[in-house]
Design an enzyme around this catalytic site. Sequence first.
Site, PDB file in Angstrom:
ATOM      1  N   ASN A 257      34.164  58.956  30.389  1.00  0.00           N
ATOM      2  CA  ASN A 257      34.413  59.844  31.207  1.00  0.00           C
ATOM      3  C   ASN A 257      35.837  58.866  32.012  1.00  0.00           C
ATOM      4  OD1 ASN A 257      33.174  61.584  29.179  1.00  0.00           O
ATOM      5  ND2 ASN A 257      31.714  61.935  30.957  1.00  0.00           N
TER       6      ASN A 257
ATOM      7  N   HIS B 156      35.137  54.352  20.039  1.00  0.00           N
ATOM      8  CA  HIS B 156      36.193  55.110  20.041  1.00  0.00           C
ATOM      9  C   HIS B 156      36.813  55.779  21.527  1.00  0.00           C
ATOM     10  CE1 HIS B 156      34.879  56.492  16.001  1.00  0.00           C
ATOM     11  NE2 HIS B 156      33.759  56.455  16.822  1.00  0.00           N
TER      12      HIS B 156
ATOM     13  N   HIS C 144      29.854  53.269  19.652  1.00  0.00           N
ATOM     14  CA  HIS C 144      29.192  53.241  18.502  1.00  0.00           C
ATOM     15  C   HIS C 144      28.655  52.138  17.769  1.00  0.00           C
ATOM     16  CE1 HIS C 144      30.196  57.478  17.522  1.00  0.00           C
ATOM     17  NE2 HIS C 144      29.528  57.283  18.373  1.00  0.00           N
TER      18      HIS C 144
ATOM     19  N   CYS D 222      30.181  53.519  45.473  1.00  0.00           N
ATOM     20  CA  CYS D 222      30.954  51.993  46.981  1.00  0.00           C
ATOM     21  C   CYS D 222      29.822  51.585  46.430  1.00  0.00           C
ATOM     22  CB  CYS D 222      32.042  52.671  47.544  1.00  0.00           C
ATOM     23  SG  CYS D 222      33.234  52.828  47.361  1.00  0.00           S
TER      24      CYS D 222
ATOM     25  N   GLN E 213      42.898  70.131  14.356  1.00  0.00           N
ATOM     26  CA  GLN E 213      44.478  70.248  13.800  1.00  0.00           C
ATOM     27  C   GLN E 213      44.881  69.060  15.374  1.00  0.00           C
ATOM     28  OE1 GLN E 213      47.314  71.738  15.506  1.00  0.00           O
ATOM     29  NE2 GLN E 213      48.843  71.517  13.927  1.00  0.00           N
TER      30      GLN E 213
ATOM     31  N   ARG F 287      55.910  70.325  12.497  1.00  0.00           N
ATOM     32  CA  ARG F 287      56.040  70.987  13.868  1.00  0.00           C
ATOM     33  C   ARG F 287      56.686  70.171  14.317  1.00  0.00           C
ATOM     34  NH1 ARG F 287      51.461  75.156  15.872  1.00  0.00           N
ATOM     35  NH2 ARG F 287      50.684  73.222  16.325  1.00  0.00           N
TER      36      ARG F 287
ATOM     37  N   CYS G  84      32.085  58.148  49.028  1.00  0.00           N
ATOM     38  CA  CYS G  84      32.160  57.915  47.661  1.00  0.00           C
ATOM     39  C   CYS G  84      31.050  57.110  46.978  1.00  0.00           C
ATOM     40  CB  CYS G  84      33.074  56.772  47.152  1.00  0.00           C
ATOM     41  SG  CYS G  84      32.901  55.914  45.640  1.00  0.00           S
TER      42      CYS G  84
ATOM     43  N   TYR H  24      41.945  78.225  16.096  1.00  0.00           N
ATOM     44  CA  TYR H  24      42.011  77.701  14.416  1.00  0.00           C
ATOM     45  C   TYR H  24      40.866  77.018  14.718  1.00  0.00           C
ATOM     46  CZ  TYR H  24      42.592  76.442  10.066  1.00  0.00           C
ATOM     47  OH  TYR H  24      43.229  75.683   9.340  1.00  0.00           O
ATOM     48  N   GLU H  25      40.934  75.780  15.579  1.00  0.00           N
ATOM     49  CA  GLU H  25      40.171  74.657  15.511  1.00  0.00           C
ATOM     50  C   GLU H  25      38.789  74.951  15.457  1.00  0.00           C
ATOM     51  OE1 GLU H  25      42.862  70.946  16.797  1.00  0.00           O
ATOM     52  OE2 GLU H  25      42.983  72.556  17.969  1.00  0.00           O
TER      53      GLU H  25
ATOM     54  N   HIS I 111      36.150  56.753  41.228  1.00  0.00           N
ATOM     55  CA  HIS I 111      35.611  54.859  41.321  1.00  0.00           C
ATOM     56  C   HIS I 111      34.987  54.321  39.872  1.00  0.00           C
ATOM     57  CE1 HIS I 111      33.163  51.706  43.418  1.00  0.00           C
ATOM     58  NE2 HIS I 111      32.986  51.493  42.137  1.00  0.00           N
TER      59      HIS I 111
ATOM     60  N   HIS J 292      36.956  50.778  45.048  1.00  0.00           N
ATOM     61  CA  HIS J 292      36.935  51.431  44.634  1.00  0.00           C
ATOM     62  C   HIS J 292      38.192  52.294  43.862  1.00  0.00           C
ATOM     63  CE1 HIS J 292      35.879  56.082  44.867  1.00  0.00           C
ATOM     64  NE2 HIS J 292      37.354  56.241  45.298  1.00  0.00           N
TER      65      HIS J 292
ATOM     66  N   CYS K 112      35.339  64.082  34.780  1.00  0.00           N
ATOM     67  CA  CYS K 112      35.265  62.887  35.632  1.00  0.00           C
ATOM     68  C   CYS K 112      35.113  63.449  37.188  1.00  0.00           C
ATOM     69  CB  CYS K 112      35.715  61.453  35.473  1.00  0.00           C
ATOM     70  SG  CYS K 112      35.542  60.442  36.289  1.00  0.00           S
ATOM     71  N   SER K 113      34.058  63.379  38.009  1.00  0.00           N
ATOM     72  CA  SER K 113      33.738  63.469  39.527  1.00  0.00           C
ATOM     73  C   SER K 113      34.166  62.399  40.277  1.00  0.00           C
ATOM     74  CB  SER K 113      31.946  64.291  39.224  1.00  0.00           C
ATOM     75  OG  SER K 113      31.342  63.020  38.876  1.00  0.00           O
TER      76      SER K 113
ATOM     77  N   HIS L 103      33.762  54.244  36.943  1.00  0.00           N
ATOM     78  CA  HIS L 103      32.191  53.367  36.122  1.00  0.00           C
ATOM     79  C   HIS L 103      32.275  54.582  34.602  1.00  0.00           C
ATOM     80  CE1 HIS L 103      32.561  57.601  37.581  1.00  0.00           C
ATOM     81  NE2 HIS L 103      31.766  58.484  37.064  1.00  0.00           N
TER      82      HIS L 103
ATOM     83  N   GLN M 279      28.714  55.184  31.650  1.00  0.00           N
ATOM     84  CA  GLN M 279      27.902  56.235  32.086  1.00  0.00           C
ATOM     85  C   GLN M 279      27.005  55.369  30.368  1.00  0.00           C
ATOM     86  OE1 GLN M 279      26.204  59.989  32.516  1.00  0.00           O
ATOM     87  NE2 GLN M 279      28.623  60.383  33.417  1.00  0.00           N
TER      88      GLN M 279
END
Length: 346
Positions: free
Chosen positions: A152, A297, A280, A54, A322, A27, A51, A315-316, A163, A114, A159-160, A165, A167
């Site tokens: 994230n 990862h 991991h 901060c 895929q 493809r 923030c 499909y996934e 800054h 920040h 991600c909110s 960071h 978790q």
Amino acid sequence: MNFDLEKQAHSRKNILTGEWILVSPQRNLRPWQGKLEKPKLTNPEPYEPNCYLCPNNSRSNGQKNPDYKDTFVFTNDFPALIEVDNNYQSKIQNLLYSRAVSGECRVICFSSRHDLSLAEMDLLAILKVVDLWAQQAKELAKKYNWVQIFENKGEIVGCSNSHPHGQIWASDFLPNEVIKEELQQLRYFKLHKSPMLLDYLRLEQIQKQRIVSENEHWIVVVPYWAYWPFETLVLPKRHVLALPDLNKNERASLAEILKNLLTRYDNLFQTSFPYMSGWHAAPSNGKNNEHWQLHAHYYPPLLRSAKLQKFVASYEWLAQAQRDITAEQAAELLRECSIIHYKENL
Ligand code: H2U
Ligand code: ZN
């Protein structure tokens, strides 16, 4: 007949999960369609009064952050897991299964600045994050079977706050993805008497096509079975079970390889590259976990530009994961990226 992995549809097995992924390079026979959007020139301030991460600012529960200089860790004010002592009470009613869970959630600020991301931080500052990850892993492993350190990054992965960071969610249970990796690595170790990911690493060092970067102690590859277009796996070259086991030199060279990888990511589409990522390590369940190999990862959702993202398609969800471009093509594109951050030339 031998098929051509660069041209024909085929499936590849994720040896960490045992699941297959459909690869459809046909493809993509059209040449590389990457498109550079004009870099977004947002100029965030080093300190942002609104923030909640901060230094010296108040969080939503009214608590005030300390005047921290480097890193800062606190208990998540909206935790997904709570510490309780009724371990593994399970309830099965016909086909309805549930069980009690116990855990803890923390937030880690990577920097008091920040306006920076890990890619833009200097090596000493990144090393402080590595040391904090190791310290937190050690502390929480005393209490929980699984310590999930993750990040994230970017609005498109939810991600909110920009800054820098990450978790940590620690739990008394092994989460699904970990159970898959546990089974796959254990099965391999029983058969070959050698950790699967170390054997895989040696193979990558011989084949070289999927290596993005490497230094004395670490290697970054686009794994053979990658799902996300520019997914990578970060592996120590020696057999290491968990972050606290890394020595001083390995930690410094981890900081270096992370900066290298994240700079390549940012440079690929000249954008602050979004991703989901995490570590991991061997579970902290008191068992012999020699079959495990520490790894990180990186799962970035971007496909061909700063704006074009991969969506998980019907499909996934209904059939099988895929991808279009091959892992080898993705690795080559990342290898071609500079390790000088594009913002330095703006
Ligand atoms: P993400 O942006 O990666 O989702 O992380 C932000 C976390 O910070 C999120 O889990 C927590 C949220 O619960 N948080 C606090 O603990 N205190 C706050 O005042 C706001 C957000
Ligand atoms: Zn901030």
